[in-house]
Every structure is written in C-alpha cells, then in structure tokens.
Design a protein around this motif. Structure first.
Motif, mmCIF file in Angstrom:
data_model
loop_
_atom_site.group_PDB
_atom_site.id
_atom_site.type_symbol
_atom_site.label_atom_id
_atom_site.label_comp_id
_atom_site.label_asym_id
_atom_site.label_seq_id
_atom_site.Cartn_x
_atom_site.Cartn_y
_atom_site.Cartn_z
ATOM 1 N N LEU A 76 -15.226 -13.053 28.441
ATOM 2 C CA LEU A 76 -14.492 -12.009 28.374
ATOM 3 C C LEU A 76 -15.298 -10.732 28.293
ATOM 4 C CD1 LEU A 76 -11.697 -11.055 27.255
ATOM 5 C CD2 LEU A 76 -12.598 -11.092 25.015
ATOM 6 N N LYS A 77 -15.180 -9.838 29.373
ATOM 7 C CA LYS A 77 -15.941 -8.534 29.440
ATOM 8 C C LYS A 77 -15.537 -7.491 28.665
ATOM 9 C CE LYS A 77 -18.215 -8.279 33.702
ATOM 10 N NZ LYS A 77 -19.390 -8.926 33.416
ATOM 11 N N VAL A 78 -16.246 -7.094 27.511
ATOM 12 C CA VAL A 78 -15.881 -5.951 26.614
ATOM 13 C C VAL A 78 -16.556 -4.706 26.667
ATOM 14 C CG1 VAL A 78 -14.728 -7.620 25.028
ATOM 15 C CG2 VAL A 78 -17.010 -7.110 24.718
ATOM 16 N N ILE A 79 -16.085 -3.540 26.473
ATOM 17 C CA ILE A 79 -16.750 -2.315 26.340
ATOM 18 C C ILE A 79 -17.250 -2.506 24.660
ATOM 19 C CG2 ILE A 79 -16.615 0.079 26.209
ATOM 20 C CD1 ILE A 79 -16.364 -0.708 28.954
ATOM 21 N N ILE B 37 -12.746 7.117 24.293
ATOM 22 C CA ILE B 37 -12.470 5.988 25.370
ATOM 23 C C ILE B 37 -10.984 5.842 25.652
ATOM 24 C CG2 ILE B 37 -12.459 3.460 25.662
ATOM 25 C CD1 ILE B 37 -14.745 3.313 23.548
ATOM 26 N N ILE B 38 -10.670 6.338 27.073
ATOM 27 C CA ILE B 38 -9.162 6.085 27.443
ATOM 28 C C ILE B 38 -8.964 4.717 27.471
ATOM 29 C CG2 ILE B 38 -7.651 7.141 29.128
ATOM 30 C CD1 ILE B 38 -8.989 9.116 27.412
ATOM 31 N N VAL B 39 -7.814 4.148 27.065
ATOM 32 C CA VAL B 39 -7.276 2.793 27.101
ATOM 33 C C VAL B 39 -5.863 2.840 27.584
ATOM 34 C CG1 VAL B 39 -8.901 2.061 25.447
ATOM 35 C CG2 VAL B 39 -6.586 2.600 24.730
ATOM 36 N N ALA B 40 -5.445 1.830 28.030
ATOM 37 C CA ALA B 40 -4.162 1.877 28.684
ATOM 38 C C ALA B 40 -3.498 0.747 27.428
ATOM 39 C CB ALA B 40 -4.008 1.153 29.990
ATOM 40 N N ALA B 41 -2.238 1.191 27.387
ATOM 41 C CA ALA B 41 -1.404 0.380 26.100
ATOM 42 C C ALA B 41 -0.029 0.228 26.683
ATOM 43 C CB ALA B 41 -1.543 0.706 24.757
ATOM 44 N N SER B 42 0.578 -0.827 26.869
ATOM 45 C CA SER B 42 1.757 -0.822 27.558
ATOM 46 C C SER B 42 1.820 0.306 28.753
ATOM 47 C CB SER B 42 2.863 -0.473 26.618
ATOM 48 O OG SER B 42 2.981 0.466 25.891
ATOM 49 N N GLU B 43 2.780 1.009 28.844
ATOM 50 C CA GLU B 43 2.764 2.133 30.020
ATOM 51 C C GLU B 43 2.007 3.446 29.623
ATOM 52 O OE1 GLU B 43 4.866 1.566 32.824
ATOM 53 O OE2 GLU B 43 4.455 -0.355 31.913
ATOM 54 N N LEU B 44 1.275 3.310 28.609
ATOM 55 C CA LEU B 44 0.996 4.707 27.868
ATOM 56 C C LEU B 44 -0.776 4.817 27.975
ATOM 57 C CD1 LEU B 44 1.626 7.076 25.845
ATOM 58 C CD2 LEU B 44 1.095 5.449 24.077
ATOM 59 N N GLU B 45 -1.302 5.972 28.376
ATOM 60 C CA GLU B 45 -3.085 6.122 28.274
ATOM 61 C C GLU B 45 -3.083 6.715 26.842
ATOM 62 O OE1 GLU B 45 -4.384 7.735 31.693
ATOM 63 O OE2 GLU B 45 -4.237 5.820 32.755
ATOM 64 N N ILE C 140 -13.634 -3.660 23.175
ATOM 65 C CA ILE C 140 -12.106 -3.492 23.740
ATOM 66 C C ILE C 140 -12.459 -4.095 24.936
ATOM 67 C CG2 ILE C 140 -10.395 -2.017 24.494
ATOM 68 C CD1 ILE C 140 -11.233 0.215 22.779
ATOM 69 N N GLU C 141 -11.624 -4.930 25.411
ATOM 70 C CA GLU C 141 -11.726 -5.702 26.679
ATOM 71 C C GLU C 141 -11.800 -4.403 27.762
ATOM 72 O OE1 GLU C 141 -8.383 -8.395 27.267
ATOM 73 O OE2 GLU C 141 -8.342 -8.487 24.893
ATOM 74 N N VAL C 142 -12.583 -5.013 28.929
ATOM 75 C CA VAL C 142 -13.031 -3.790 29.933
ATOM 76 C C VAL C 142 -11.609 -3.528 30.714
ATOM 77 C CG1 VAL C 142 -14.187 -3.863 32.217
ATOM 78 C CG2 VAL C 142 -15.141 -4.368 30.134
ATOM 79 N N ASP C 143 -10.754 -4.665 31.127
ATOM 80 C CA ASP C 143 -9.489 -4.355 31.569
ATOM 81 C C ASP C 143 -8.411 -3.327 31.036
ATOM 82 O OD1 ASP C 143 -8.542 -6.077 29.954
ATOM 83 O OD2 ASP C 143 -7.856 -7.466 31.467
ATOM 84 N N LYS C 144 -8.581 -3.036 29.698
ATOM 85 C CA LYS C 144 -7.697 -2.235 28.938
ATOM 86 C C LYS C 144 -8.280 -0.824 28.953
ATOM 87 C CE LYS C 144 -4.923 -5.465 26.994
ATOM 88 N NZ LYS C 144 -5.345 -6.696 27.751
ATOM 89 N N VAL C 145 -9.669 -0.698 29.304
ATOM 90 C CA VAL C 145 -10.117 0.596 29.338
ATOM 91 C C VAL C 145 -10.146 1.246 30.835
ATOM 92 C CG1 VAL C 145 -12.505 1.701 29.115
ATOM 93 C CG2 VAL C 145 -11.831 0.012 27.625
ATOM 94 N N ARG C 146 -9.732 2.594 30.880
ATOM 95 C CA ARG C 146 -9.630 3.304 32.139
ATOM 96 C C ARG C 146 -10.870 4.111 32.302
ATOM 97 N NH1 ARG C 146 -5.460 0.593 33.463
ATOM 98 N NH2 ARG C 146 -3.423 1.525 33.231
ATOM 99 N N THR C 147 -11.273 4.733 31.360
ATOM 100 C CA THR C 147 -12.590 5.554 31.343
ATOM 101 C C THR C 147 -12.972 5.774 30.130
ATOM 102 O OG1 THR C 147 -13.408 7.747 32.306
ATOM 103 C CG2 THR C 147 -11.102 7.788 31.609
ATOM 104 N N ILE C 148 -14.260 6.259 30.250
ATOM 105 C CA ILE C 148 -14.973 6.700 28.928
ATOM 106 C C ILE C 148 -15.610 8.242 29.155
ATOM 107 C CG2 ILE C 148 -17.226 6.458 27.409
ATOM 108 C CD1 ILE C 148 -16.875 3.481 28.036
#
Length: 153
Positions: A5-8, A77-85, A19-27
């Motif tokens: 699992l890749k995590v930030i 840290i900008i994360v994507a949760a469901s349809e929301l950033e 937080i899992e990398v694939d959930k993170v949009r940008t820092i």
C-alpha cells in the motif's frame, strides 16, 4: 501474499499518519483561506485552487487535538472523497511510504488522542515506527460531506 500500500505520510501533533496515495490529489503550501459562516470550528473555510473551490478542514480540530499556529511546514493535502475534493491542514507532509498489508493492525480505541473510528489501522514500520492510517470515509462522515457539498453549489 501481502499487498503493498503506498501512503503519503503526514504529521499532526508529533504523530505520523498516512493516507493512501490514490486518494490524494495534491499537496499544497498554506494559502489564503476564505472563512465560511455557520460551519463547524474545524472547517476553516474554502480555498480557490486553480479555479476550483475546495473546502478546507483542520485535521487537528477534526480529531479534537489542540489546534496550533501554521508554520513554514504546514500543508494542505487535497484528498478525493466520493465526488468531493477536500483539503486537510496538517503540520507537515514529508514522505511517501510502501506499507505491507500484513504490517497493518486494527487500531486501538484511541491513538494519540484520536478516536479509532477515524482510523483504518496502525502500520508497523521497521523496529519502532508506527504509522496511523486514516479512515477517510469516517473523517468526512456522510453528514459533513453533505454540509461541505453545499459550499460547492
């Protein structure tokens, strides 16, 4: 076979979280935050990131930890949760780690003052390093996501 699992990795009050990398949009570095009235105290407001309005939450406040002044190291840290950033304000974000799934254990009731419902597990890294993994759906529980989605309209 254990999965990787890749995590930030980020810090809050001297504890390390992931937080899992694939959930993170940008820092992002700290930027001006526009206050939004009638929101919980831990919702700091919204930022305009490349033309997109994103709600920002102070994770210290969300977890009931003492909030502190932002520093040169503070990040959003900008994360994507469901349809929301959503942006999470953290003390620092400094690493990407590979965590083996078999090194992750269920979280105890409270870790570093944070309730277990906000955590998906605790990963043992090396001899004496623990990484607390966030349970994003619970950090942004359904009712709060609905409140946050109303900002975007």
């Amino acid at each position: 076979m254990a999965e990787e699992l890749k995590v930030i990795v980020f810090t809050l009050a001297q504890e390390e979280y992931g937080i899992e990398v694939d959930k993170v949009r940008t820092i992002e570095r700290m930027m001006p935050i526009t206050r939004v009235p009638k929101t919980p105290a831990f919702v700091k407001g919204v930022v305009n990131l490349r033309g997109v309005v994103i709600p920002v939450i102070d994770l210290r406040g969300r977890f009931g930890l003492n909030e502190s002044d932002y520093t040169e190291n503070s990040r959003i840290i900008i994360v994507a949760a469901s349809e929301l950033e959503v942006g999470f304000i953290v003390d620092s974000a400094n690493d990407v780690l590979d965590v083996m799934s078999d090194a992750i254990e269920n979280p105890p009731e409270v870790v570093g003052g944070v309730k277990a419902k906000y955590l998906s597990g605790v990963a043992k890294i090396g001899e004496n390093r623990l990484l607390i993994l966030l349970n994003l759906p619970e950090v942004l529980n359904r009712n709060e996501i609905i409140q946050l989605e109303q900002f975007e309209e």
